[in-house]
Motif scaffolding. Structure first.
Motif, PDB file in Angstrom:
ATOM      1  N   GLY A  46      15.933  -4.652   2.869  1.00  0.00           N
ATOM      2  CA  GLY A  46      15.025  -3.318   3.363  1.00  0.00           C
ATOM      3  C   GLY A  46      13.848  -3.680   3.439  1.00  0.00           C
ATOM      4  O   GLY A  46      13.282  -4.646   3.497  1.00  0.00           O
ATOM      5  N   LEU A  47      12.967  -2.545   3.546  1.00  0.00           N
ATOM      6  CA  LEU A  47      11.404  -2.347   3.391  1.00  0.00           C
ATOM      7  C   LEU A  47      10.880  -3.306   2.177  1.00  0.00           C
ATOM      8  O   LEU A  47      11.331  -2.763   0.964  1.00  0.00           O
ATOM      9  N   THR A  48      10.103  -4.199   2.342  1.00  0.00           N
ATOM     10  CA  THR A  48       9.563  -4.887   1.077  1.00  0.00           C
ATOM     11  C   THR A  48       7.934  -4.960   1.389  1.00  0.00           C
ATOM     12  O   THR A  48       7.540  -5.262   2.552  1.00  0.00           O
ATOM     13  N   ILE A  49       7.111  -4.832   0.251  1.00  0.00           N
ATOM     14  CA  ILE A  49       5.745  -5.225   0.287  1.00  0.00           C
ATOM     15  C   ILE A  49       5.606  -6.852   0.001  1.00  0.00           C
ATOM     16  O   ILE A  49       6.209  -7.095  -1.138  1.00  0.00           O
ATOM     17  N   GLY A  50       5.055  -7.721   0.740  1.00  0.00           N
ATOM     18  CA  GLY A  50       4.976  -8.937   0.769  1.00  0.00           C
ATOM     19  C   GLY A  50       3.794  -9.389   0.136  1.00  0.00           C
ATOM     20  O   GLY A  50       3.075  -8.637  -1.012  1.00  0.00           O
ATOM     21  N   SER A  51       3.199 -10.278   0.531  1.00  0.00           N
ATOM     22  CA  SER A  51       1.928 -10.973  -0.019  1.00  0.00           C
ATOM     23  C   SER A  51       0.673 -10.220   0.159  1.00  0.00           C
ATOM     24  O   SER A  51       0.442  -9.477   1.472  1.00  0.00           O
ATOM     25  N   LEU A  52      -0.445 -10.020  -0.606  1.00  0.00           N
ATOM     26  CA  LEU A  52      -1.599  -9.559  -0.381  1.00  0.00           C
ATOM     27  C   LEU A  52      -2.673 -10.414  -0.617  1.00  0.00           C
ATOM     28  O   LEU A  52      -2.799 -11.231  -1.782  1.00  0.00           O
ATOM     29  N   ASN A  53      -3.693 -10.631   0.095  1.00  0.00           N
ATOM     30  CA  ASN A  53      -4.712 -11.402  -0.337  1.00  0.00           C
ATOM     31  C   ASN A  53      -6.147 -10.867   0.050  1.00  0.00           C
ATOM     32  O   ASN A  53      -6.318 -10.144   1.177  1.00  0.00           O
ATOM     33  N   VAL A  54      -7.044 -11.016  -0.885  1.00  0.00           N
ATOM     34  CA  VAL A  54      -8.523 -10.542  -0.804  1.00  0.00           C
ATOM     35  C   VAL A  54      -9.237 -11.802  -0.788  1.00  0.00           C
ATOM     36  O   VAL A  54      -9.404 -12.296  -1.639  1.00  0.00           O
ATOM     37  N   ILE A  55     -10.137 -11.867   0.149  1.00  0.00           N
ATOM     38  CA  ILE A  55     -10.910 -12.833   0.296  1.00  0.00           C
ATOM     39  C   ILE A  55     -12.416 -12.814   0.321  1.00  0.00           C
ATOM     40  O   ILE A  55     -12.757 -12.022   0.890  1.00  0.00           O
ATOM     41  N   SER A  56     -13.211 -13.510  -0.675  1.00  0.00           N
ATOM     42  CA  SER A  56     -14.669 -13.321  -0.402  1.00  0.00           C
ATOM     43  C   SER A  56     -15.262 -13.853   1.007  1.00  0.00           C
ATOM     44  O   SER A  56     -14.844 -14.649   1.462  1.00  0.00           O
ATOM     45  N   THR A  57     -16.255 -13.039   1.555  1.00  0.00           N
ATOM     46  CA  THR A  57     -16.895 -13.172   2.664  1.00  0.00           C
ATOM     47  C   THR A  57     -18.252 -14.078   2.413  1.00  0.00           C
ATOM     48  O   THR A  57     -18.935 -14.721   3.330  1.00  0.00           O
ATOM     49  N   GLY A  58     -18.566 -14.143   1.225  1.00  0.00           N
ATOM     50  CA  GLY A  58     -19.832 -14.666   0.887  1.00  0.00           C
ATOM     51  C   GLY A  58     -21.133 -13.380   0.740  1.00  0.00           C
ATOM     52  O   GLY A  58     -21.976 -13.649   0.114  1.00  0.00           O
ATOM     53  N   ALA A  59     -20.780 -12.572   1.393  1.00  0.00           N
ATOM     54  CA  ALA A  59     -21.819 -11.468   1.462  1.00  0.00           C
ATOM     55  C   ALA A  59     -21.495 -10.491   0.244  1.00  0.00           C
ATOM     56  O   ALA A  59     -20.292 -10.245  -0.223  1.00  0.00           O
ATOM     57  N   PRO A  60     -22.453  -9.769  -0.162  1.00  0.00           N
ATOM     58  CA  PRO A  60     -22.386  -8.993  -1.447  1.00  0.00           C
ATOM     59  C   PRO A  60     -21.315  -7.643  -1.127  1.00  0.00           C
ATOM     60  O   PRO A  60     -21.528  -7.086  -0.067  1.00  0.00           O
ATOM     61  N   VAL A  70      11.229   4.412  -0.212  1.00  0.00           N
ATOM     62  CA  VAL A  70      10.012   4.340  -0.717  1.00  0.00           C
ATOM     63  C   VAL A  70       9.767   3.147  -1.358  1.00  0.00           C
ATOM     64  O   VAL A  70      10.474   2.897  -2.392  1.00  0.00           O
ATOM     65  N   VAL A  71       8.652   2.218  -1.209  1.00  0.00           N
ATOM     66  CA  VAL A  71       8.519   1.146  -2.085  1.00  0.00           C
ATOM     67  C   VAL A  71       7.057   1.241  -2.479  1.00  0.00           C
ATOM     68  O   VAL A  71       6.346   1.294  -1.706  1.00  0.00           O
ATOM     69  N   GLU A  72       6.988   1.036  -3.886  1.00  0.00           N
ATOM     70  CA  GLU A  72       5.611   0.980  -4.458  1.00  0.00           C
ATOM     71  C   GLU A  72       5.242  -0.388  -4.927  1.00  0.00           C
ATOM     72  O   GLU A  72       6.039  -1.008  -5.697  1.00  0.00           O
ATOM     73  N   LYS A  73       3.842  -0.932  -5.163  1.00  0.00           N
ATOM     74  CA  LYS A  73       3.584  -2.079  -5.564  1.00  0.00           C
ATOM     75  C   LYS A  73       1.976  -2.157  -6.081  1.00  0.00           C
ATOM     76  O   LYS A  73       1.315  -1.403  -5.059  1.00  0.00           O
ATOM     77  N   LYS A  74       1.706  -2.597  -7.141  1.00  0.00           N
ATOM     78  CA  LYS A  74       0.233  -2.848  -7.492  1.00  0.00           C
ATOM     79  C   LYS A  74       0.022  -4.143  -7.790  1.00  0.00           C
ATOM     80  O   LYS A  74       0.582  -5.056  -8.140  1.00  0.00           O
ATOM     81  N   PHE A  75      -1.312  -4.593  -7.328  1.00  0.00           N
ATOM     82  CA  PHE A  75      -1.817  -5.669  -7.466  1.00  0.00           C
ATOM     83  C   PHE A  75      -3.319  -5.736  -8.225  1.00  0.00           C
ATOM     84  O   PHE A  75      -3.791  -4.733  -7.954  1.00  0.00           O
ATOM     85  N   GLY A  76      -3.344  -6.615  -9.146  1.00  0.00           N
ATOM     86  CA  GLY A  76      -4.884  -6.622  -9.922  1.00  0.00           C
ATOM     87  C   GLY A  76      -5.975  -7.030  -8.581  1.00  0.00           C
ATOM     88  O   GLY A  76      -5.317  -7.556  -7.744  1.00  0.00           O
ATOM     89  N   TRP A  77      -7.025  -6.538  -8.977  1.00  0.00           N
ATOM     90  CA  TRP A  77      -8.207  -6.965  -8.108  1.00  0.00           C
ATOM     91  C   TRP A  77      -8.496  -8.457  -8.116  1.00  0.00           C
ATOM     92  O   TRP A  77      -9.147  -8.894  -9.265  1.00  0.00           O
ATOM     93  N   LEU A  78      -7.759  -9.443  -7.493  1.00  0.00           N
ATOM     94  CA  LEU A  78      -8.206 -10.568  -7.552  1.00  0.00           C
ATOM     95  C   LEU A  78      -8.743 -11.309  -6.183  1.00  0.00           C
ATOM     96  O   LEU A  78      -8.251 -11.278  -5.141  1.00  0.00           O
ATOM     97  N   VAL A  79     -10.124 -11.857  -6.390  1.00  0.00           N
ATOM     98  CA  VAL A  79     -10.745 -12.160  -5.185  1.00  0.00           C
ATOM     99  C   VAL A  79     -10.450 -13.803  -4.990  1.00  0.00           C
ATOM    100  O   VAL A  79     -10.920 -14.572  -5.744  1.00  0.00           O
ATOM    101  N   GLN A  80     -10.115 -14.199  -3.763  1.00  0.00           N
ATOM    102  CA  GLN A  80     -10.047 -15.711  -3.543  1.00  0.00           C
ATOM    103  C   GLN A  80     -11.271 -16.123  -2.739  1.00  0.00           C
ATOM    104  O   GLN A  80     -11.848 -15.287  -2.060  1.00  0.00           O
ATOM    105  N   GLU A  81     -11.712 -17.181  -2.943  1.00  0.00           N
ATOM    106  CA  GLU A  81     -12.784 -17.625  -2.288  1.00  0.00           C
ATOM    107  C   GLU A  81     -12.578 -18.340  -0.976  1.00  0.00           C
ATOM    108  O   GLU A  81     -11.513 -18.802  -0.828  1.00  0.00           O
ATOM    109  N   SER A  82     -13.611 -18.182  -0.049  1.00  0.00           N
ATOM    110  CA  SER A  82     -13.114 -18.408   1.349  1.00  0.00           C
ATOM    111  C   SER A  82     -13.301 -19.900   1.455  1.00  0.00           C
ATOM    112  O   SER A  82     -14.056 -20.790   0.794  1.00  0.00           O
TER     113      SER A  82
END
Length: 246
Positions: A130-144, A234-246
């Motif tokens: 059924g419905l699933t939340i897959g991967s999440l990526n947060v990536i730094s742009t270099g700008a503040p 209804v699917v719920e998921k939590k991710f810690g704030w983890l930023v990847q370098e570009s």
């Protein structure tokens, strides 16, 4: 001659008068002196000439050695330059090979991730359907305080049908001492509503750019996905704030 009584008289010797003998001796002494002077001059000239020849020969020998030493120094200098150039080429080649290996490893990892992703889509386990939340990526742009995000929502099934629904994407953090929840629509120009529309058969990608407020410190991302239809999920998921370098 009168003899003075009481004084001692020197003894007188009478010699024959020969003026030519004196002249002859004088001339002989002059000749011997001139001969001695000339001999000394000649000997000095010979010694000086011999010394000059030795100095010239030594100078010529040193010139030859200098030329040979210069040639050897140039050869060794060229060898050093060649060795440095070879070392630079080898180092660059090694860096290039190492970079290519890292790129290949990254590509292989991405391909393996894609294979696992599509395998999960087509052959899900019994407890992952059924419905699933897959991967999440947060990536730094270099700008503040500027970040790029990419979220994959997918449907795991052996027989896929069109899925409709909505997604809530919230960033939770602190503003001073207060806990604040920011909807994605408040911090991203790519989203115009708090409820992001879902409509896909296999998977859907939600991506864009986040601009966080100056005094906001993110802690986590909370996702809630809902499907509509005869059997809503209804699917719920939590991710810690983890930023990847570009």
């Amino acid at each position: 001659m009168a003899v003075v009584k009481g004084s001692k008289q020197p003894r007188m010797i009478v010699v024959p008068y020969r003026p030519w003998r004196r002249i002859t001796l004088t001339l002989l002494l002059l000749i011997v002196g001139c001969a001695a002077v000339y001999g000394s001059y000649w000997y000095g000239q010979q010694q000086n000439h011999s010394l000059q020849e030795e100095v010239i020969a030594e100078r010529d020998r040193l010139k030859v050695e200098l030329v040979a030493s210069t040639d050897e120094a140039d050869r060794l200098r060229q060898e050093v330059v060649n060795l440095k150039l070879g070392a630079q080429v080898d180092r660059k080649a090694s860096e290039g090979v190492r970079g290519e290996v890292l790129e290949l490893k990254s590509e292989i990892a991405a391909l393996q991730e894609d294979i696992s992703f599509y395998r999960g889509l087509m052959s899900p386990s019994d407890n992952e359907r059924g419905l699933t939340i897959g991967s999440l990526n947060v990536i730094s742009t270099g700008a503040p305080r500027q970040y790029e995000y990419k979220l994959v929502v997918q449907q795991l099934a052996t027989k896929h049908s069109l899925l409709n629904g909505s997604l809530q994407f919230n960033i939770v953090g602190r503003q001073g001492e207060q806990l604040v929840t920011l909807p994605l629509s408040d911090v991203s120009d790519n989203v115009g509503s708090k409820n992001i529309k879902l409509r896909f058969k296999y998977f859907q990608t939600i991506e864009g750019r986040i601009s966080l407020p100056t005094n906001f410190e993110p802690e986590r991302i909370e996702l809630v996905a809902k499907s509509t239809g005869r059997e809503p999920v209804v699917v719920e998921k939590k991710f810690g704030w983890l930023v990847q370098e570009s």
